[in-house]
Design an enzyme around this catalytic site. Structure first.
Site, PDB file in Angstrom:
ATOM      1  N   VAL A  39     -14.754 -32.086  -9.562  1.00 44.29           N
ATOM      2  CA  VAL A  39     -14.976 -30.670  -9.860  1.00 44.29           C
ATOM      3  C   VAL A  39     -13.889 -29.815  -9.215  1.00 44.29           C
ATOM      4  O   VAL A  39     -13.417 -28.837  -9.809  1.00 44.29           O
ATOM      5  CB  VAL A  39     -16.379 -30.220  -9.389  1.00 44.29           C
ATOM      6  CG1 VAL A  39     -16.585 -28.727  -9.631  1.00 44.29           C
ATOM      7  CG2 VAL A  39     -17.474 -31.026 -10.098  1.00 44.29           C
ATOM      8  N   CYS A  40     -13.478 -30.160  -8.011  1.00 52.39           N
ATOM      9  CA  CYS A  40     -12.545 -29.335  -7.234  1.00 52.39           C
ATOM     10  C   CYS A  40     -11.256 -28.967  -7.972  1.00 52.39           C
ATOM     11  O   CYS A  40     -10.885 -27.793  -7.988  1.00 52.39           O
ATOM     12  CB  CYS A  40     -12.217 -30.007  -5.908  1.00 52.39           C
ATOM     13  SG  CYS A  40     -13.666 -30.212  -4.843  1.00 52.39           S
ATOM     14  N   PRO A  41     -10.553 -29.911  -8.597  1.00 59.02           N
ATOM     15  CA  PRO A  41      -9.298 -29.499  -9.233  1.00 59.02           C
ATOM     16  C   PRO A  41      -9.515 -28.540 -10.403  1.00 59.02           C
ATOM     17  O   PRO A  41      -8.657 -27.704 -10.679  1.00 59.02           O
ATOM     18  CB  PRO A  41      -8.670 -30.812  -9.698  1.00 59.02           C
ATOM     19  CG  PRO A  41      -9.777 -31.798  -9.730  1.00 59.02           C
ATOM     20  CD  PRO A  41     -10.758 -31.359  -8.684  1.00 59.02           C
TER      21      PRO A  41
END
Length: 184
Positions: A54-56
């Protein structure tokens, strides 16, 4: 967690620079503190871990709006508890992050995450927290998402527009629309 009206904590963190400089081993790192970009609004967003899923998507989405934030005299700082070396490695090996325009701050001692109250008690990483901080260092917007749920950077931009208008803004208000006017 910090909330509206709180003073954003002092910090001094090593970061991987945004842009092409952040990909050069001899010049990739810089120090960023609460005094960096003094007099500007700051968008400070935290993500849990590098090399995750999810982070990128969030980091890239915030970076795509960095020019829009800059147009509003706002700098964008991304922060996680990973080291600057992990950040650099991720940028070098992730196609979507390679051309990232914003700095990636390393809160490896978890001091800023702790001071902001966004360190997960169970996971030991930063929650998906977002802060808009005015030029006087006062938190004007704060939100946090579960570790598994990404944010909407366009909503953060919309809130910034509303905050900078110094007007009463209705639900779903967007820049250029009418403000609320109290009855006389």
């Amino acid at each position: 967690m910090l909330t509206i009206g709180d003073t954003f904590p002092s910090f001094k963190l090593t970061a991987v620079k945004g842009g092409a400089e952040g990909l050069k081993l001899d010049s990739a790192f810089t120090e960023i503190s609460n005094a960096t970009d003094a007099g500007k609004w700051k968008l400070v967003f935290f993500w849990p871990k590098d090399f995750t899923f999810v982070c990128p998507t969030e980091i890239v989405a915030f970076a795509k709006l960095a020019g829009d934030f800059a147009d509003r005299d706002t700098v964008v700082y991304g922060v996680s508890t990973d080291s600057e070396f992990v950040h650099l490695n991720w940028r070098l090996h992730h196609d979507d992050l390679r051309n990232l325009s914003i700095p990636m701050l390393a809160d490896i001692k978890r001091e800023l995450s702790t001071a902001c109250g966004v360190l997960s008690k169970t996971e030991g990483v930063a929650l998906r927290a977002t802060f808009l901080v005015d030029p006087d260092g006062i938190v004007r917007f704060a939100s946090v998402n579960d570790l598994s749920v990404g944010r909407n950077p366009a909503e953060v931009l919309r809130v910034l527009d509303a905050l900078q208008s110094d007007e009463l803004c209705p639900c779903n208000w967007n820049k250029g629309e009418e403000f609320l006017r109290p009855a006389a």
